[in-house]
Design a protein around this motif. Sequence first.
Motif, mmCIF file in Angstrom:
data_model
loop_
_atom_site.group_PDB
_atom_site.id
_atom_site.type_symbol
_atom_site.label_atom_id
_atom_site.label_comp_id
_atom_site.label_asym_id
_atom_site.label_seq_id
_atom_site.Cartn_x
_atom_site.Cartn_y
_atom_site.Cartn_z
ATOM 1 N N ILE A 191 -0.861 0.544 3.485
ATOM 2 C CA ILE A 191 -1.854 1.573 3.165
ATOM 3 C C ILE A 191 -3.227 1.085 3.627
ATOM 4 O O ILE A 191 -3.981 1.831 4.260
ATOM 5 N N LEU A 241 0.349 6.894 7.419
ATOM 6 C CA LEU A 241 0.424 7.246 6.004
ATOM 7 C C LEU A 241 1.557 8.246 5.757
ATOM 8 O O LEU A 241 2.256 8.154 4.747
ATOM 9 N N HIS A 293 1.469 3.542 -5.831
ATOM 10 C CA HIS A 293 1.519 3.647 -4.373
ATOM 11 C C HIS A 293 1.350 5.092 -3.919
ATOM 12 O O HIS A 293 0.613 5.375 -2.974
ATOM 13 N N LEU A 318 -1.808 6.262 -1.721
ATOM 14 C CA LEU A 318 -1.492 6.790 -0.404
ATOM 15 C C LEU A 318 -1.983 8.238 -0.265
ATOM 16 O O LEU A 318 -2.640 8.587 0.720
#
Length: 184
Positions: free
Chosen positions: A17, A36, A51, A55
């Motif tokens: 990321i 991404l 996450h 993201l």
Amino acid sequence: MEERREAVSEDGVLTRIGQAIMLHRAGDREEARNRLSALWHEIGPQGDAFHRCALAHYMADTQDDPQDELDWDLRALEAAEGFVTERRPSTVPAAGESGVAAAPEGSPGPRHHPLVALRAFFPSLHLNIAADYAALDRPADARAQLLRARASVNALADGEYRQGLRDAIHRLELQLGGAAGRTP
């Protein structure tokens, strides 16, 4: 050994990321978005909430269309809210303990437990969503998100990160006031 591989894998997601964020900041918006997007599909809808939040938060910034940006910001908020409401108090680290996840850019301190980091995301998430609504000419929705941003920024510790968010909230409030024909 399995625990070590899982920790490395989680750190790998955050690293990837971060690499995409660096691409975006260097001006390669499309490649950042592609990376991404691939990572989003890899993580999946049941992946780690921290996450998914991080993201989606950064994926929103790579979008060309304001509605797409809003959709990604809403995904980030949904992941953050789901993570926070599902956590049991016994899983939150004691004061002074550190964890594995980085807090949002510009927030104070070293790496924090994901719950702490996600709570630090809330003012920024609400501010971004407010800006998305403003870009889509939805001032009432934008103002509602600004109220949430202001409430959540007050929960942060004093510092540069908090002040920067307060300043950004104030600027958007002024912009919305002017856009609605009100005096700031």
